[in-house]
Design a protein around this motif. Sequence first.
Motif, short mmCIF file in Angstrom:
data_model
loop_
_atom_site.label_atom_id
_atom_site.label_comp_id
_atom_site.label_asym_id
_atom_site.label_seq_id
_atom_site.Cartn_x
_atom_site.Cartn_y
_atom_site.Cartn_z
N ASN A 79 -11.69 -8.63 -13.09
CA ASN A 79 -13.08 -8.81 -13.53
C ASN A 79 -13.96 -9.34 -12.40
O ASN A 79 -15.12 -8.95 -12.29
CB ASN A 79 -13.13 -9.74 -14.73
CG ASN A 79 -12.63 -9.09 -16.00
OD1 ASN A 79 -12.64 -7.86 -16.13
ND2 ASN A 79 -12.18 -9.89 -16.95
N ASP A 80 -13.42 -10.22 -11.57
CA ASP A 80 -14.19 -10.72 -10.44
C ASP A 80 -14.50 -9.59 -9.45
O ASP A 80 -15.60 -9.52 -8.91
CB ASP A 80 -13.42 -11.82 -9.71
CG ASP A 80 -13.40 -13.14 -10.49
OD1 ASP A 80 -14.19 -13.27 -11.44
OD2 ASP A 80 -12.58 -14.01 -10.15
N ALA A 81 -13.52 -8.72 -9.24
CA ALA A 81 -13.70 -7.64 -8.27
C ALA A 81 -14.60 -6.53 -8.80
O ALA A 81 -15.29 -5.87 -8.02
CB ALA A 81 -12.34 -7.06 -7.88
N ALA A 82 -14.58 -6.33 -10.11
CA ALA A 82 -15.29 -5.19 -10.69
C ALA A 82 -16.46 -5.61 -11.55
O ALA A 82 -16.84 -4.91 -12.49
CB ALA A 82 -14.31 -4.36 -11.51
N GLY A 83 -17.07 -6.72 -11.22
CA GLY A 83 -18.20 -7.21 -11.99
C GLY A 83 -19.44 -6.35 -11.81
O GLY A 83 -19.47 -5.43 -10.98
N PRO A 84 -20.48 -6.61 -12.60
CA PRO A 84 -21.71 -5.83 -12.52
C PRO A 84 -22.40 -6.01 -11.17
O PRO A 84 -22.08 -6.90 -10.39
CB PRO A 84 -22.57 -6.40 -13.65
CG PRO A 84 -22.01 -7.77 -13.89
CD PRO A 84 -20.55 -7.69 -13.59
N GLY A 85 -23.35 -5.10 -10.92
CA GLY A 85 -24.09 -5.18 -9.67
C GLY A 85 -23.78 -4.05 -8.72
O GLY A 85 -24.42 -3.91 -7.67
N ARG A 86 -22.79 -3.24 -9.07
CA ARG A 86 -22.44 -2.09 -8.24
C ARG A 86 -22.40 -0.84 -9.11
O ARG A 86 -22.50 -0.91 -10.32
CB ARG A 86 -21.08 -2.32 -7.57
CG ARG A 86 -21.11 -3.42 -6.52
CD ARG A 86 -19.78 -3.56 -5.82
NE ARG A 86 -18.76 -4.10 -6.70
CZ ARG A 86 -17.47 -4.15 -6.38
NH1 ARG A 86 -17.07 -3.66 -5.23
NH2 ARG A 86 -16.60 -4.68 -7.22
N SER A 87 -22.24 0.30 -8.47
CA SER A 87 -22.21 1.55 -9.21
C SER A 87 -20.95 1.61 -10.07
O SER A 87 -19.96 0.89 -9.84
CB SER A 87 -22.23 2.74 -8.25
OG SER A 87 -21.00 2.83 -7.56
N ALA A 88 -20.98 2.51 -11.04
CA ALA A 88 -19.81 2.68 -11.92
C ALA A 88 -18.59 3.09 -11.11
O ALA A 88 -17.49 2.59 -11.33
CB ALA A 88 -20.12 3.71 -13.00
N GLY A 89 -18.77 4.00 -10.17
CA GLY A 89 -17.66 4.45 -9.35
C GLY A 89 -17.05 3.32 -8.54
O GLY A 89 -15.82 3.21 -8.42
N GLU A 90 -17.89 2.50 -7.98
CA GLU A 90 -17.40 1.36 -7.20
C GLU A 90 -16.64 0.38 -8.08
O GLU A 90 -15.62 -0.19 -7.66
CB GLU A 90 -18.56 0.67 -6.50
CG GLU A 90 -19.16 1.49 -5.36
CD GLU A 90 -20.48 0.92 -4.85
OE1 GLU A 90 -20.82 1.19 -3.69
OE2 GLU A 90 -21.17 0.21 -5.62
N ARG A 91 -17.13 0.17 -9.27
CA ARG A 91 -16.46 -0.77 -10.18
C ARG A 91 -15.11 -0.23 -10.64
O ARG A 91 -14.12 -0.97 -10.71
CB ARG A 91 -17.36 -1.06 -11.38
CG ARG A 91 -18.61 -1.85 -11.03
CD ARG A 91 -19.55 -2.02 -12.20
NE ARG A 91 -18.96 -2.86 -13.25
CZ ARG A 91 -19.60 -3.17 -14.37
NH1 ARG A 91 -20.84 -2.72 -14.59
NH2 ARG A 91 -19.03 -3.95 -15.28
N ILE A 92 -15.05 1.05 -10.94
CA ILE A 92 -13.77 1.66 -11.34
C ILE A 92 -12.77 1.58 -10.20
O ILE A 92 -11.60 1.24 -10.39
CB ILE A 92 -14.00 3.12 -11.79
CG1 ILE A 92 -14.77 3.15 -13.12
CG2 ILE A 92 -12.67 3.87 -11.91
CD1 ILE A 92 -15.30 4.50 -13.50
N ALA A 93 -13.25 1.89 -8.99
CA ALA A 93 -12.37 1.80 -7.83
C ALA A 93 -11.86 0.38 -7.64
O ALA A 93 -10.68 0.16 -7.32
CB ALA A 93 -13.11 2.27 -6.57
N ALA A 94 -12.73 -0.60 -7.85
CA ALA A 94 -12.35 -2.00 -7.66
C ALA A 94 -11.27 -2.42 -8.65
O ALA A 94 -10.36 -3.19 -8.31
CB ALA A 94 -13.57 -2.90 -7.79
#
Length: 202
Positions: A79-94
């Motif tokens: 959750n820390d790595a994939a928190g809001p503030g980035r694109s959906a793709g970046e969050r999924i990758a994280a």
Amino acid sequence: MAYRRTPAVEARLAAQREAIFEAAVAVLSESGYQGLTVAAVANRAQVATGTVYSHFSGKSDLVVAVFREIVSREVDAVNDAAGPGRSAGERIAAVIETFGGRAMRNPKLAYTLLAEPVDAAVDAERLIFRRTFADAFAAAVAAGVAAGELAPQNVPLVAASLVGATAEVLAGPLATGQDVPGVIDDLVQFALTAVGAAPALR
């Protein structure tokens, strides 16, 4: 008058429980669920077998406690790595990179978390873990759909599918303890393709 434990006794019991807990993590990391016994944990913690039973009712109860703590740590990291503030793709990758990277640092323990045959009580904790892990994917996909980055889709189904794919792909390398070069990158690309995220979002 009811007996009340003194602070010194409480501290000693807490230290015992922590030693037993850490010993269980060590045994799981070396031998997996099938190789864990209460006697092995007691030996690693340098306590009597009866001391383990004074804190936990048995192997299943001990491993459930370990699962809950480790899963909490892993979920927090994802959750820390994939928190809001980035694109959906970046969050999924994280989500995938964080979980996959951490799993490969302790493959035997991660395999136990994901796929090793366990008893019903431990398996119930595994299902909770998968649902929580799916929530991280769902949050990223839902945000992407809301922002117009991703096409409308069945978010719960997609999130559950990504969890299943991640677990299935990582199970092999984790079972053997051998890192497969590129497997996490390939898994990320698969996930982005599955949700319809452009590769550039990676």
